[in-house]
Design a protein around this motif. Structure first.
Motif, PDB file in Angstrom:
ATOM      1  N   SER A 132       7.180   1.795  -6.006  1.00 12.48           N
ATOM      2  CA  SER A 132       6.023   2.194  -5.214  1.00 12.48           C
ATOM      3  C   SER A 132       5.189   0.947  -4.956  1.00 12.48           C
ATOM      4  O   SER A 132       4.811   0.235  -5.882  1.00 12.48           O
ATOM      5  N   LEU A 133       4.933   0.677  -3.662  1.00 18.58           N
ATOM      6  CA  LEU A 133       4.242  -0.543  -3.259  1.00 18.58           C
ATOM      7  C   LEU A 133       2.891  -0.231  -2.644  1.00 18.58           C
ATOM      8  O   LEU A 133       2.739   0.746  -1.909  1.00 18.58           O
ATOM      9  N   ARG A 134       1.923  -1.093  -2.916  1.00 16.71           N
ATOM     10  CA  ARG A 134       0.610  -1.031  -2.289  1.00 16.71           C
ATOM     11  C   ARG A 134       0.728  -1.787  -0.973  1.00 16.71           C
ATOM     12  O   ARG A 134       1.021  -2.977  -0.948  1.00 16.71           O
ATOM     13  N   VAL A 135       0.508  -1.080   0.130  1.00 18.52           N
ATOM     14  CA  VAL A 135       0.622  -1.659   1.462  1.00 18.52           C
ATOM     15  C   VAL A 135      -0.706  -1.410   2.164  1.00 18.52           C
ATOM     16  O   VAL A 135      -0.929  -0.331   2.698  1.00 18.52           O
TER      17      VAL A 135
ATOM     18  N   ILE B 244       2.932  -0.851  -7.508  1.00 17.59           N
ATOM     19  CA  ILE B 244       2.089   0.139  -8.178  1.00 17.59           C
ATOM     20  C   ILE B 244       2.806   0.670  -9.407  1.00 17.59           C
ATOM     21  O   ILE B 244       2.267   0.673 -10.504  1.00 17.59           O
TER      22      ILE B 244
ATOM     23  N   ALA C 218      -4.122  -0.057   2.489  1.00 16.94           N
ATOM     24  CA  ALA C 218      -4.789   1.054   1.795  1.00 16.94           C
ATOM     25  C   ALA C 218      -3.822   2.190   1.480  1.00 16.94           C
ATOM     26  O   ALA C 218      -4.222   3.211   0.943  1.00 16.94           O
ATOM     27  N   ARG C 219      -2.542   2.002   1.816  1.00 17.72           N
ATOM     28  CA  ARG C 219      -1.545   3.054   1.626  1.00 17.72           C
ATOM     29  C   ARG C 219      -0.499   2.654   0.594  1.00 17.72           C
ATOM     30  O   ARG C 219      -0.501   1.557   0.080  1.00 17.72           O
ATOM     31  N   SER C 220       0.433   3.585   0.376  1.00 11.50           N
ATOM     32  CA  SER C 220       1.569   3.335  -0.508  1.00 11.50           C
ATOM     33  C   SER C 220       2.860   3.591   0.241  1.00 11.50           C
ATOM     34  O   SER C 220       2.901   4.406   1.163  1.00 11.50           O
TER      35      SER C 220
ATOM     36  N   ILE D 143       4.123   9.879   0.975  1.00 13.36           N
ATOM     37  CA  ILE D 143       4.350   8.466   1.267  1.00 13.36           C
ATOM     38  C   ILE D 143       5.745   8.293   1.872  1.00 13.36           C
ATOM     39  O   ILE D 143       6.668   9.037   1.534  1.00 13.36           O
TER      40      ILE D 143
ATOM     41  N   ASP E 234       1.095  -3.888   7.916  1.00 12.11           N
ATOM     42  CA  ASP E 234       0.868  -4.249   6.507  1.00 12.11           C
ATOM     43  C   ASP E 234       2.176  -4.245   5.735  1.00 12.11           C
ATOM     44  O   ASP E 234       2.416  -5.104   4.892  1.00 12.11           O
TER      45      ASP E 234
ATOM     46  N   TYR F  58       1.921  -6.326  -5.390  1.00 10.65           N
ATOM     47  CA  TYR F  58       2.096  -5.187  -4.491  1.00 10.65           C
ATOM     48  C   TYR F  58       2.658  -3.965  -5.210  1.00 10.65           C
ATOM     49  O   TYR F  58       2.636  -2.869  -4.667  1.00 10.65           O
TER      50      TYR F  58
END
Length: 138
Positions: A61-64, A11, A66-68, A40, A111, A9
């Protein structure tokens, strides 16, 4: 305590940026920040853990979906892959969170709730033991 976020997760890890606060948001949402040209939300790990605002020196910074999302933390101890068998007995990040915090996260972003549910809390001793026995590196 140490928060162990699944590396899939993550980034990037960065220094904190300017945050624009938003009215009407839950206390764990610091506000919005522009990261790499996109706004974000910034989530305060200290408040999520039931304490006070984190004295953040780093954002994760996390990938959640399709968002961050940026998770504001006091420090980053290391990074690497934690094997599932080493984290399964550990409590999830939200295990002591108040019901209203979990409900607010779920209402804002399901998410994000899934990512935080996969995140674990380790004591300093558990972190050091994992450093020595798994692929976690500093």
């Amino acid at each position: 305590d140490v928060i162990a976020v699944p590396i899939g997760y993550v980034i990037e890890i960065m220094r904190p940026l300017a945050v624009e606060s938003l009215q009407g948001m839950p206390t764990f949402v610091r506000g919005l920040s522009v990261v790499r040209g996109a706004p974000i939300p910034v989530i305060d790990a200290g408040v999520l853990l039931g304490g006070t605002n984190a004295d953040a020196t780093r954002w994760v910074s996390l990938r959640v979906g399709a968002r961050s999302v940026a998770l504001a933390v006091e420090s980053v101890e290391g990074f690497g892959e934690l094997l599932p068998e080493s984290t399964s007995p550990l409590p999830p990040l939200l295990h002591e969170a108040h019901a209203e915090v979990i409900a607010a996260i779920g209402a804002l972003d399901s998410d994000l709730l899934l990512v935080l549910d996969a995140t674990r809390i380790l004591s300093e001793a558990q972190w050091r033991a994992l450093e020595q026995t798994t692929a976690v590196g500093a």
